[in-house]
Design a protein around this motif. Structure first.
Motif, mmCIF file in Angstrom:
data_model
loop_
_atom_site.group_PDB
_atom_site.id
_atom_site.type_symbol
_atom_site.label_atom_id
_atom_site.label_comp_id
_atom_site.label_asym_id
_atom_site.label_seq_id
_atom_site.Cartn_x
_atom_site.Cartn_y
_atom_site.Cartn_z
ATOM 1 N N UNK A 1 0.888 -2.918 1.210
ATOM 2 C CA UNK A 1 1.599 -3.342 0.100
ATOM 3 C C UNK A 1 1.144 -4.784 0.035
ATOM 4 N N UNK A 2 0.976 -5.212 -1.398
ATOM 5 C CA UNK A 2 0.855 -6.681 -1.607
ATOM 6 C C UNK A 2 1.820 -6.967 -2.922
ATOM 7 N N UNK A 3 2.650 -7.569 -2.613
ATOM 8 C CA UNK A 3 3.654 -8.042 -3.844
ATOM 9 C C UNK A 3 2.942 -8.686 -4.955
ATOM 10 N N UNK A 4 1.796 -9.358 -4.448
ATOM 11 C CA UNK A 4 0.932 -10.332 -5.658
ATOM 12 C C UNK A 4 -0.268 -9.349 -6.306
ATOM 13 N N UNK A 5 -0.214 -8.421 -5.729
ATOM 14 C CA UNK A 5 -1.427 -7.201 -6.361
ATOM 15 C C UNK A 5 -2.773 -7.878 -6.194
ATOM 16 N N UNK A 6 -3.060 -8.282 -4.938
ATOM 17 C CA UNK A 6 -4.450 -8.794 -4.916
ATOM 18 C C UNK A 6 -5.467 -7.411 -4.261
ATOM 19 N N UNK A 7 -4.910 -6.278 -4.786
ATOM 20 C CA UNK A 7 -5.854 -5.060 -4.373
ATOM 21 C C UNK A 7 -7.389 -5.303 -4.722
ATOM 22 N N UNK A 8 -7.540 -5.736 -6.151
ATOM 23 C CA UNK A 8 -9.120 -6.065 -6.265
ATOM 24 C C UNK A 8 -9.963 -6.754 -5.479
ATOM 25 N N UNK A 9 -9.216 -7.679 -5.060
ATOM 26 C CA UNK A 9 -9.901 -8.939 -4.220
ATOM 27 C C UNK A 9 -9.886 -8.260 -2.927
ATOM 28 N N UNK A 10 -8.805 -7.414 -2.285
ATOM 29 C CA UNK A 10 -9.020 -6.806 -1.031
ATOM 30 C C UNK A 10 -10.233 -5.735 -1.216
ATOM 31 N N UNK A 11 -10.258 -5.066 -2.017
ATOM 32 C CA UNK A 11 -11.383 -4.153 -1.964
ATOM 33 C C UNK A 11 -12.685 -4.832 -2.030
ATOM 34 N N UNK A 12 -12.879 -5.690 -2.955
ATOM 35 C CA UNK A 12 -14.078 -6.626 -2.895
ATOM 36 C C UNK A 12 -14.630 -7.291 -1.479
ATOM 37 N N UNK A 13 -13.458 -7.703 -0.884
ATOM 38 C CA UNK A 13 -13.721 -8.466 0.463
ATOM 39 C C UNK A 13 -14.174 -7.343 1.877
ATOM 40 N N UNK A 14 -13.487 -6.292 1.427
ATOM 41 C CA UNK A 14 -13.827 -5.009 2.378
ATOM 42 C C UNK A 14 -15.254 -4.858 2.194
ATOM 43 N N UNK A 15 -15.644 -4.756 0.841
ATOM 44 C CA UNK A 15 -17.055 -4.320 0.621
ATOM 45 C C UNK A 15 -17.865 -5.337 1.112
ATOM 46 N N UNK A 16 -17.685 -6.651 0.708
ATOM 47 C CA UNK A 16 -18.551 -7.903 1.218
ATOM 48 C C UNK A 16 -18.466 -8.004 2.850
ATOM 49 N N UNK A 17 -17.393 -7.450 3.488
ATOM 50 C CA UNK A 17 -17.497 -7.232 4.859
ATOM 51 C C UNK A 17 -18.401 -6.374 5.210
ATOM 52 N N UNK A 18 -18.535 -5.217 4.474
ATOM 53 C CA UNK A 18 -19.138 -4.279 4.867
ATOM 54 C C UNK A 18 -20.914 -4.260 4.451
ATOM 55 N N UNK A 19 -20.914 -5.387 3.748
ATOM 56 C CA UNK A 19 -22.502 -5.452 3.109
ATOM 57 C C UNK A 19 -22.858 -4.655 2.028
ATOM 58 N N UNK A 20 -21.609 -4.396 1.260
ATOM 59 C CA UNK A 20 -21.722 -3.612 0.077
ATOM 60 C C UNK A 20 -21.517 -4.503 -0.962
ATOM 61 N N UNK A 21 -22.189 -4.348 -2.177
ATOM 62 C CA UNK A 21 -21.869 -4.854 -3.449
ATOM 63 C C UNK A 21 -20.632 -4.478 -4.076
ATOM 64 N N UNK A 22 -19.783 -5.234 -4.510
ATOM 65 C CA UNK A 22 -18.559 -4.857 -5.021
ATOM 66 C C UNK A 22 -18.774 -4.512 -6.689
#
Length: 151
Positions: free
Chosen positions: A130-151
């Motif tokens: 859970x993230x009380x600030x709601x950074x979920x879209x940025x979390x998803x984008x960062x995971x994809x960036x770390x995986x080498x996937x375009x967000x």
């Protein structure tokens, strides 16, 4: 009772009640304060660490169950924030308040170890922190960036 915990590659003998949650052994006994206390019931994920490579919520895990297993905390992920997930977090400016981010990063690294190219559905299923600030879209984008996937 003395237990020996292997934390971030080093053995630490601790005179500790075996029912103490791992989180408090990390924070209070070993001074590893990167792992955060959130809910105390294993729901929010702020306290996520790896035990034998699996993400676990350390606030709800008795320290006795970790004896003989390898525990990795955010401090042990890399000595200089050079892990791909940490770099993606920094480059994507993922944190807002930052409180939950160490648990998020630990959950993300476990996901990418199991699934190097996760889909959005894979990320949603694996990252239940859970993230009380709601950074979920940025979390998803960062995971994809770390995986080498375009967000």
């Amino acid at each position: 009772m003395t237990l020996t915990l292997k934390i971030n590659g080093q053995n630490h003998p601790l005179d500790i009640d075996p029912d103490t949650p791992l989180l408090w052994a990390l924070r209070d006994n070993l001074g590893l304060t990167g792992t955060k206390y959130g809910c105390g019931i294993g729901q929010c994920g702020a306290c996520t660490v790896h035990v034998d490579g699996q993400p676990v919520r350390s606030c709800a895990l008795p320290v006795e169950s970790c004896a003989g297993q390898a525990v990795i905390t955010i401090e042990g992920l890399s000595p200089d924030r050079s892990h791909a997930v940490q770099r993606a977090w920094i480059e994507g400016q993922v944190p807002q308040c930052g409180y939950c981010q160490s648990g998020m990063i630990m959950a993300a690294t476990a996901l990418l170890k199991e699934n190097p190219k996760p889909t959005d559905a894979d990320i949603d299923a694996a990252i239940t922190n859970l993230c009380r600030c709601g950074t979920y879209p940025r979390v998803r984008a960062a995971i994809k960036a770390a995986a080498g996937i375009s967000a």
